[in-house]
Motif scaffolding. Structure first.
Motif, PDB file in Angstrom:
ATOM      1  N   VAL A 122       0.858  -1.179   0.000  1.00 16.80           N
ATOM      2  CA  VAL A 122       0.000   0.000   0.000  1.00 16.80           C
ATOM      3  C   VAL A 122       0.894   1.229   0.000  1.00 16.80           C
ATOM      4  CG1 VAL A 122      -1.977  -1.132   1.100  1.00 16.80           C
ATOM      5  CG2 VAL A 122      -0.232  -0.019   2.526  1.00 16.80           C
TER       6      VAL A 122
ATOM      7  N   HIS B 298      -1.823  -2.755   7.966  1.00 17.23           N
ATOM      8  CA  HIS B 298      -3.065  -3.033   8.675  1.00 17.23           C
ATOM      9  C   HIS B 298      -2.813  -3.455  10.117  1.00 17.23           C
ATOM     10  CE1 HIS B 298      -5.396  -3.640   4.656  1.00 17.23           C
ATOM     11  NE2 HIS B 298      -5.258  -2.369   4.986  1.00 17.23           N
TER      12      HIS B 298
ATOM     13  N   HIS C 279      -7.089  -0.594  -2.524  1.00 14.95           N
ATOM     14  CA  HIS C 279      -5.968   0.334  -2.457  1.00 14.95           C
ATOM     15  C   HIS C 279      -5.353   0.529  -3.833  1.00 14.95           C
ATOM     16  CE1 HIS C 279      -6.217  -2.095   1.276  1.00 14.95           C
ATOM     17  NE2 HIS C 279      -6.193  -0.898   1.836  1.00 14.95           N
TER      18      HIS C 279
ATOM     19  N   HIS D  30      -2.745   5.039   4.870  1.00 13.49           N
ATOM     20  CA  HIS D  30      -2.435   4.691   3.489  1.00 13.49           C
ATOM     21  C   HIS D  30      -3.599   5.037   2.573  1.00 13.49           C
ATOM     22  CE1 HIS D  30      -4.229   1.080   5.352  1.00 13.49           C
ATOM     23  NE2 HIS D  30      -4.777   0.867   4.168  1.00 13.49           N
TER      24      HIS D  30
ATOM     25  N   LYS E 236       0.893  -4.597   2.724  1.00 17.97           N
ATOM     26  CA  LYS E 236      -0.478  -4.313   3.146  1.00 17.97           C
ATOM     27  C   LYS E 236      -0.768  -4.859   4.551  1.00 17.97           C
ATOM     28  CE  LYS E 236      -3.879  -6.540   1.137  1.00 17.97           C
ATOM     29  NZ  LYS E 236      -4.959  -6.958   0.213  1.00 17.97           N
TER      30      LYS E 236
END
Length: 169
Positions: free
Chosen positions: A5, A24, A67, A30, A20
């Motif tokens: 991301v 998270h 994304h 992001h 990613k």
């Protein structure tokens, strides 16, 4: 290879890239986009996330959320994911963008600068079963009632984005 991301400041200045899952886990801001699609009756297209998704499986959400990749615009990312998840194309219009942070379970966070797009779609959906298990159209009135009665059936970010969407109508 793990998908990455684009990390950004609150002013959308690119700060770098990150896996990613790591973004998270750490709740790092992001880029993201959300797509709301409507049929000719004004009903919203919802997708149910596939059972194998690493967070928020089997929950209903808007047509597409994802994304953009590095060097991809928000719009290009939204168009790419419509094809990848739903097998469709639609003309999209940018509506607004905003920041949000939401816990999505399993100690994971969505902390996103989210660009929201809308479009019309009346064709046939060709779901990618790795991404989507079901789709349906619903009126805004019925959606609001269902979200109140069964909030656990919907993704956390969809609840936030839908509230923002209604404020921008």
């Amino acid at each position: 290879m793990e998908e990455q991301v684009v990390l950004v400041s609150e002013n959308d200045e690119v700060l770098g890239l990150m896996d990613k899952m790591q973004a998270h886990k750490n709740g790092i801001l992001h880029r993201a986009f959300s797509v709301f699609l409507f049929n000719q009756k004004g009903e919203m297209l919802l997708q149910k996330r596939a059972a194998n998704k690493y967070h928020s499986p089997n929950q209903w959400t808007n047509a597409v959320c994802s994304h953009p990749r590095h060097n991809e615009t928000y719009l290009e990312g939204a168009q790419r994911r419509m094809k990848e998840e739903l097998g469709i194309e639609a003309v999209l219009s940018p509506k607004f963008h905003f920041l949000y942070k939401a816990e999505v379970g399993q100690n994971l966070w969505e902390h996103e600068l989210d660009h929201v797009f809308t479009g019309d779609f009346n064709g046939e959906v060709h779901m990618n079963p790795d991404e989507v298990s079901e789709v349906r159209y619903i009126t805004m009135e019925a959606l609001e009632k269902e979200m109140i009665a069964k909030p656990e059936h919907f993704t956390e970010w969809f609840k936030i984005i839908l509230k923002e969407y209604k404020e921008h109508l």
